[in-house]
Design a protein around this motif. Sequence first.
Motif: not given
Length: 324
Positions: A23-27, A32-35, A96-97, A102-103
């Motif tokens: 779900s993170i990779q589909k952003q 981004f970096e994923l830790i 999500k990201l 943007a907000a």
Amino acid sequence: MPTISVIVPAYNSQNTILETIASIQKQTFIDFELIVIDDGSSDRTLELIQTVRDPRIQVASYENGGVSVARNRGISLSTGEYITFIDADDLWTPDKLELQLAALQQHPAAGVAYSWTCFMDRQGKFFHDDRPIYFEGNVYAELLKTNFLLSGSNPLIRRTALADVGEFDSTLTHAEEWDLYLRLAAKYNFVVVPKTQIFYRQTAGSASAKIEVMEKDTIRVIDRAFQLAPAQLQFLKNQSLAHLYRYLAHLYLTKIPGATAARVAWHKLQMAIQLQPRILFNRKVQTLLVKLLLIQLLSPKLANYLLLKITRIRASYLQDNTAA
């Protein structure tokens, strides 16, 4: 340097970790970096994480220190201008990201962006949406009442704001997110993305001992918050405690079977009502009262069966109407 650092604390998460990472990779926002912090897992969590092929992913493994320590370790490894967290069994919508970033970019005075949450069951099926929340700007008073962000998988936080207020309190095993959000809200504005973007997995089987620790830790957070809050907000403490005891009553009814748990739930609900009598007008409190009445009239087993059927029918109705 990446714009966003995504931190995933993972402990014995073999059943869900790959779905969360996917779900993170589909952003739609990709800078981004994923830790991923493996917090001393004893199952196949680390093995599964290492099968992911993505140049943005960084995996670090430590002895178990708890979720707060794991998140703090992730912060120390991160380099992004913005930081967000997602637990290893939760999910995000693809935007999500993008929308939270943007907000924050549109509101330079804001330190935190948050979205709405959908609760799902252990199998990852739709359960129910939380009520829409529109609190923006100075949300400190509202956050003192209750943690309306609901989980650690929700906000996007400016690194400068996080550095200013400090990391997660590693002495807390529960309510550590709320503690951090309160420190942020005392100094920074919040901005909302008015859209369901967080899928928060609720798991069954919490033991009474864990609920007791949750109560103890959350009261610590509430006491500390009101020690620091200005005089004009001290009247909110009873409301904050009432929300807590209402939630504890819900946990005892839904997580622990039997008449003893029902009696404890009734005691917690009475405490909530005594602290804030108008909480009786709250729909969740009214639902709890109906549940307790059913348990009094029927056997706990039959009452739980009927309540489960009602919950499933309601969830199905909500899902059908959402799809429509």
